[in-house]
Design a protein around this motif. Structure first.
Motif, PDB file in Angstrom:
ATOM      1  N   UNK A 177       0.833  -1.207   0.000  1.00 20.25           N
ATOM      2  CA  UNK A 177       0.000   0.000   0.000  1.00 20.25           C
ATOM      3  C   UNK A 177       0.866   1.255   0.000  1.00 20.25           C
ATOM      4  N   UNK A 178       1.878   1.272   0.860  1.00 18.52           N
ATOM      5  CA  UNK A 178       2.793   2.402   0.903  1.00 18.52           C
ATOM      6  C   UNK A 178       3.523   2.522  -0.432  1.00 18.52           C
ATOM      7  N   UNK A 179       3.884   1.386  -1.015  1.00 21.34           N
ATOM      8  CA  UNK A 179       4.614   1.376  -2.279  1.00 21.34           C
ATOM      9  C   UNK A 179       3.871   2.062  -3.406  1.00 21.34           C
ATOM     10  N   UNK A 180       2.541   1.970  -3.400  1.00 20.41           N
ATOM     11  CA  UNK A 180       1.754   2.672  -4.419  1.00 20.41           C
ATOM     12  C   UNK A 180       2.003   4.176  -4.361  1.00 20.41           C
ATOM     13  N   UNK A 181       2.225   4.683  -3.166  1.00 19.94           N
ATOM     14  CA  UNK A 181       2.508   6.109  -2.995  1.00 19.94           C
ATOM     15  C   UNK A 181       3.981   6.413  -3.254  1.00 19.94           C
ATOM     16  N   UNK A 182       4.863   5.554  -2.749  1.00 20.93           N
ATOM     17  CA  UNK A 182       6.299   5.795  -2.880  1.00 20.93           C
ATOM     18  C   UNK A 182       6.765   5.765  -4.335  1.00 20.93           C
ATOM     19  N   UNK A 183       6.137   4.922  -5.146  1.00 25.21           N
ATOM     20  CA  UNK A 183       6.606   4.835  -6.535  1.00 25.21           C
ATOM     21  C   UNK A 183       6.374   6.125  -7.306  1.00 25.21           C
ATOM     22  N   UNK A 184       5.454   6.939  -6.827  1.00 24.88           N
ATOM     23  CA  UNK A 184       5.251   8.241  -7.464  1.00 24.88           C
ATOM     24  C   UNK A 184       5.848   9.378  -6.617  1.00 24.88           C
TER      25      UNK A 184
END
Length: 188
Positions: A145-152
């Motif tokens: 879930x955090x990764x969805x934000x971190x990738x952008x």
């Protein structure tokens, strides 16, 4: 108790795993740290976690232990706020890393102390396994879930997500403590 602590551990684990997974990347990508310095953030978190686990586990005596998970989760919420504030004041990331170790990582240890204190004879192993399953389910859910934000590059919303996970963990822990007090008060 086991279901409540497993739910607490689910949200606590989601937040901890996100911090563990993305803290060094955050330091490198957003705070301009080199790989060694960014990795040191995780080391600092780990050392603080060891100290916190030992200290808070000793403090988790019956009558107090029931309330500690909620308070530790609130401390973890403050830690997430420090990580978010590091977007504006970079050095706060170090305080955030220490606070995650002292509060969030310690919350897991205190939940296990509670299991050992409260388990029915012969149930400690099974009960601790169920609470740990909640914790590791959080490890499986939090980072993607955090990764969805971190990738952008959206670390601010990522730290807000972690803060929300810790806030839900605190709410679950305090609700259980209130119910537990009411139940034990009614039988005393």
């Amino acid at each position: 108790m086991v279901a409540w602590l497993a739910a607490f551990s689910l949200f606590l684990g989601a937040g901890i795993a996100s911090v563990n997974t993305y803290l060094a990347l955050f330091g490198a990508q957003r705070l301009g740290m080199g790989p060694t310095t960014a990795g040191a953030l995780v080391a600092v978190l780990g050392v603080a976690g060891i100290a916190g686990r030992v200290g808070w586990s000793k403090a988790a005596r019956p009558g107090r232990a029931e309330w500690l998970p909620g308070w530790l989760a609130l401390g973890a919420l403050g830690a997430a706020a420090l990580l978010g504030a590091a977007l504006v004041r970079g050095p706060l990331v170090w305080a955030g890393a220490v606070a995650v170790g002292v509060f969030a990582v310690s919350g897991n240890a205190v939940s296990m102390v509670l299991v050992l204190q409260r388990a029915a004879p012969g149930r400690a192993g099974q009960d601790s396994a169920l609470v740990a399953a909640g914790f590791f389910a959080g490890f499986a859910l939090g980072p993607p879930l955090f990764g969805l934000l971190a990738q952008s590059g959206r670390y601010g919303p990522g730290w807000l997500l972690v803060a929300a996970e810790f806030a839900v963990a605190a709410a679950v822990a305090f609700l259980w403590a209130v119910r537990d007090r009411a139940r034990h008060g009614a039988t005393a």
